[in-house]
Design a protein around this motif. Structure first.
Motif, PDB file in Angstrom:
ATOM      1  N   ASN A   1     -38.745  20.497  24.789  1.00 23.46           N
ATOM      2  CA  ASN A   1     -38.437  20.460  26.219  1.00 23.46           C
ATOM      3  C   ASN A   1     -39.607  19.827  26.952  1.00 23.46           C
ATOM      4  O   ASN A   1     -40.696  20.405  27.034  1.00 23.46           O
ATOM      5  CB  ASN A   1     -38.176  21.878  26.732  1.00 23.46           C
ATOM      6  CG  ASN A   1     -37.658  21.889  28.160  1.00 23.46           C
ATOM      7  OD1 ASN A   1     -37.947  20.984  28.949  1.00 23.46           O
ATOM      8  ND2 ASN A   1     -36.895  22.915  28.503  1.00 23.46           N
TER       9      ASN A   1
ATOM     10  N   ASP B   1     -44.578  26.955  29.595  1.00 25.07           N
ATOM     11  CA  ASP B   1     -43.586  26.800  30.651  1.00 25.07           C
ATOM     12  C   ASP B   1     -44.172  27.026  32.039  1.00 25.07           C
ATOM     13  O   ASP B   1     -45.385  26.975  32.228  1.00 25.07           O
ATOM     14  CB  ASP B   1     -42.399  27.736  30.388  1.00 25.07           C
ATOM     15  CG  ASP B   1     -41.563  27.288  29.196  1.00 25.07           C
ATOM     16  OD1 ASP B   1     -41.639  26.096  28.835  1.00 25.07           O
ATOM     17  OD2 ASP B   1     -40.844  28.124  28.616  1.00 25.07           O
TER      18      ASP B   1
ATOM     19  N   SER C   1     -41.701  24.058  24.219  1.00 25.59           N
ATOM     20  CA  SER C   1     -41.214  23.864  25.581  1.00 25.59           C
ATOM     21  C   SER C   1     -42.366  23.693  26.562  1.00 25.59           C
ATOM     22  O   SER C   1     -43.338  24.453  26.543  1.00 25.59           O
ATOM     23  CB  SER C   1     -40.349  25.064  26.001  1.00 25.59           C
ATOM     24  OG  SER C   1     -39.950  24.944  27.350  1.00 25.59           O
TER      25      SER C   1
ATOM     26  N   ASP D   1     -41.294  23.361  29.900  1.00 25.59           N
ATOM     27  CA  ASP D   1     -40.401  23.461  31.054  1.00 25.59           C
ATOM     28  C   ASP D   1     -41.170  23.956  32.281  1.00 25.59           C
ATOM     29  O   ASP D   1     -41.636  25.093  32.320  1.00 25.59           O
ATOM     30  CB  ASP D   1     -39.261  24.427  30.729  1.00 25.59           C
ATOM     31  CG  ASP D   1     -38.196  24.451  31.810  1.00 25.59           C
ATOM     32  OD1 ASP D   1     -38.221  23.586  32.694  1.00 25.59           O
ATOM     33  OD2 ASP D   1     -37.341  25.352  31.760  1.00 25.59           O
TER      34      ASP D   1
END
Length: 740
Positions: free
Chosen positions: A524, A476, A497, A499
């Motif tokens: 994500n 992330d 993820s 993100d």
């Protein structure tokens, strides 16, 4: 000869005889000319020969022992205490038995004491010998004291004590030697104290102590210096081995300046706080029942092995924290650490290979290769590896924490953790890898967190093929990969993820590869910026796809990509169709997959829209003459039955044609003639038009009447359109049945 008391005339000899009986000291001025005592007289007194009574103690200070003190195989009846005495020749007390012998600050040209047995102590404190001291096989009932002794011999071996037994402590504090000390198989019941000792035998072995047994602690600290190898291999130290501040200097040798392979240590081993090993330390297959503490220690063997711990077993922790420095490879392959591996702030330097090689290592708790965050203030510098870190097939019961660590092996593999097993893996915050990070085949039972990590210095920044993560994997905000993130055929049980991540791979390469990866949760892909390279999601499978149009890369490889749900409130159907068009070529599956997701949510109109667009793309993708024919046919099917996704649209088209046909044939009724001139049936243009448009159903109007003039062309056109619409209807209904 045997001396008689009555025949003695020399005052020194008389004093020695009389004081031995009374147990009092005989003292001489060490600068005086007349301080001689015959060695044979002293030996006779100690044996008690020719004396009316037994001697209580021989205590002499400042004498010159003339001739030879020969006590070989003798039974000394009393203790011998000599202080500041000089020997003309090497005393011989081999195989002798004595209560205790103390030679303090004496000088002698060697000492023969093999198989000596004393009931109590044997001391050479402060004494000096210019030749070999032989204590082989001796048994000291008390303490053996060589404190402050100096043995500047020119012979290869300065002290021989193989098989020595000491029933209390052995003190070598501030000992000075020139040459090798050999004490193979010695047994010390108490402590072995070498604080401040200086053992000098450059380029060779300074202390050969293979297989010794120490019943308590062993100390090589506080100014201890060995110019030459110290060999403790195969030894047993029941207490602590404390080398704080000690210096072991034997450069250019892979067996170690301190060699202690197969050693057994009952408590901690400490090689920190100023400890230096120039030539490295060898603890291969050692067993340490406490911790191995190397914090603030220096292990120097540039280009070779700085610290060898292959196969070591450590019951508690291995600590190589702030101030630890290894110039050369640190080997932990096959090691077992029941506690923690703590390397916060440690510096591992071996740029030509793996700075830390820990293949098959087992750690019972955490392995920390980062910063120390246990206190209120973390150190400025965390773990540093100038060279690769190899953790292949390692098993870490708790966490692998590399937070704040720096791993450098540019254009090669900075971290090789193939097949590693751990709970959580943390490569976050100030983590930096200059080189590839490889977790292929890893088994992560918790989280895999790279949030804030910096990955650079390699065409592939992160490699995770076949890895399994049972909780979420996070790349992330703050995560940056200058090379490819390559995760093929991996399995993420909770989610994956990116993100806010920055995928910066350029030069036409792929930024992210998730080919064949299974994600049982959310994927994500809402990266912080638009990835500069391609994204490969081929044959990947996710439960939910969460992304944003603004950060879609220019090219996405979607063939075989499966997902069960899309982000709620995310990109609409037209944006999704644009997303599909970013695939490198037309693939039917990617459109059908999107339609399937819309159907699962009840959005049938959106699903049909996607499937119709898919046929448009398919029609346009066909090249050549046959492709042109297919495009024409496809255009007709789209116009009539929506490629079969709206088959009953043909009814509306049929109705329009019926209206047109009825009107046209009403106007051209004079060109429509009955087949039979005797027929009295009245021509019905609307039924005639319907009969032409419905080739399967026969209303017989096209049999009873025939067109002439311009009506011929209209009738042929309506017949052809009828067959075309019927064919389109059959294709549409067939396609619908087939899809169901």
């Amino acid at each position: 000869m045997v001396y008689e008391r009555a025949e003695l005339t020399d005052p020194n000899m008389i004093a020695l005889w009389d004081m031995a009986i009374s147990g009092k000291r005989v003292a001489f001025d060490s600068t005086a000319q007349d301080r001689n005592i015959p060695g044979d007289l002293m030996a006779q007194i100690l044996r008690g020969e020719g004396m009316d009574g037994s001697p209580r103690k021989v205590i002499v200070k400042g004498a010159l022992i003339a001739g030879k003190l020969d006590l070989e195989a003798a039974n000394l009846l009393c203790p011998l205490e000599l202080t500041e005495c000089d020997f003309e020749s090497a005393p011989d007390i081999s195989q002798a038995e004595a209560p205790n012998i103390t030679l303090t600050r004496c000088t002698f040209p060697g000492l023969r004491a093999w198989e000596l047995k004393t009931s109590h102590d044997f001391s050479l404190e402060g004494s000096s010998s210019s030749d070999l001291i032989d204590l082989s096989g001796a048994e000291i009932g008390g303490q053996l004291d060589l404190k402050d002794a100096k043995f500047p011999t020119s012979s290869p071996t300065v002290l021989k004590a193989n098989g020595l037994k000491v029933h209390r402590d052995m003190r070598w504090s501030d000992l000075r030697t020139e040459g090798q000390i050999s004490m193979i198989g010695a047994h010390i019941t108490g402590q072995f104290i070498c604080d401040g000792a200086r053992l000098n035998n450059p380029g060779r072995i300074a202390l050969l102590a293979q297989g010794i047994v120490v019943g308590a602690h062993a100390y090589f600290r506080s100014g201890f210096i060995a110019q030459g190898q110290v060999d403790l291999s195969g030894s047993t130290i029941e207490g602590r081995l404390d080398c704080r501040g000690g210096q072991f200097l034997r450069p250019g040798i892979d067996s170690g300046a301190l060699r202690a392979d197969r050693i057994h240590i009952g408590e901690d081993m400490i090689c920190g706080d100023g400890f230096t090993a120039n030539g490295g330390v060898n603890l291969t297959r050692a067993s340490i029942q406490g911790s191995l503490r190397c914090t603030a220690g220096k292990f120097l063997n540039s280009g070779g092995k700085a610290l060898r711990l292959e196969g070591i077993k450590i019951r508690q922790n291995l600590e190589c924290k702030a101030g630890f420095k290894a110039e050369g490879q640190v080997l932990l392959a096959g090691s077992t650490i029941d506690g923690n591996l703590r390397c916060q702030g440690g510096h591992f330097i071996h740029p030509t290979g793996d700075a830390l090689e820990a293949t098959g290592m087992k750690v019972g708790q955490d392995a920390v290769l980062g910063k120390d965050n246990s206190g209120e203030q973390a150190p400025v510098e965390g773990f540093v590896a100038e060279g690769g870190v190899k953790l292949t097939d390692a098993i870490i019961t708790e966490n692998l924490d590399c937070t704040g660590g720096s791993f450098s092996k540019s254009q090669r593999t900075a971290i090789n953790a193939q097949g590693i097993t751990a709970r959580d893996v943390l490569l976050r915050e100030d983590f930096h890898a200059d080189g590839m990070v490889d977790f292929s085949g890893a088994q992560i039972n918790g989280e895999f967190v790279c949030t804030g990590g910096q990955f650079s210095g390699s065409r592939i920044s992160f490699l995770g093929g076949g890895m399994t993560v049972r909780r979420e994997a996070k790349f992330d905000a703050g995560f940056r990969a200058d090379g490819k993130v390559h995760i093929r055929r991996a399995s993420f049980h909770t989610g994956l993820s990116f993100d806010g991540a920055f995928l910066a791979a350029t030069g036409g390469s792929k930024s992210l590869v998730l080919r064949g990866t299974v994600i049982k949760g959310r994927l994500n892909l809402a990266t912080g910026e638009k990835p500069l390279g391609r994204m490969d999601l081929r044959r990947a499978s996710v439960t939910e796809l969460y992304d944003e149009r603004a950060v879609w890369p220019n090219q996405i490889m979607l063939q075989g990509f499966c997902y069960e749900a899309l982000r709620e409130g995310g990109p609409g159907v037209e944006e999704r169709l644009e997303w599909l068009r970013r695939n490198e070529k037309y693939v039917p599956q990617i459109y059908r997959q999107l339609a399937k997701v819309y159907q699962a949510t009840g959005d049938e109109d959106l699903a049909r829209r996607v499937l119709i667009v898919e046929q448009d793309v398919r029609r346009k993708s066909r090249p050549g003459f046959h492709g042109a024919l297919a495009r024409v046919g496809g255009w007709f099917l789209k116009a009539t039955v929506g490629y079969g996704y709206n088959p009953f649209r043909v009814l509306a088209e049929l109705a329009v044609l019926e209206v047109v046909g009825g009107t046209v044939f009403s106007l051209l009724r004079h060109d429509i003639k009955p087949i039979s001139p005797h027929s009295d049936a009245e021509f019905q243009p609307w039924l005639y038009s319907l009969d032409l448009l419905l080739p399967v159903i026969n209303f017989r109007w096209s049999i009873w009447f025939y067109p002439t003039g311009s009506a011929v062309w209209w009738a042929a056109a309506f017949t052809a359109m009828g067959w075309a619409l019927a064919t389109a209807l059959v294709i549409g209904i067939g396609g619908a049945i087939k899809r169901r």
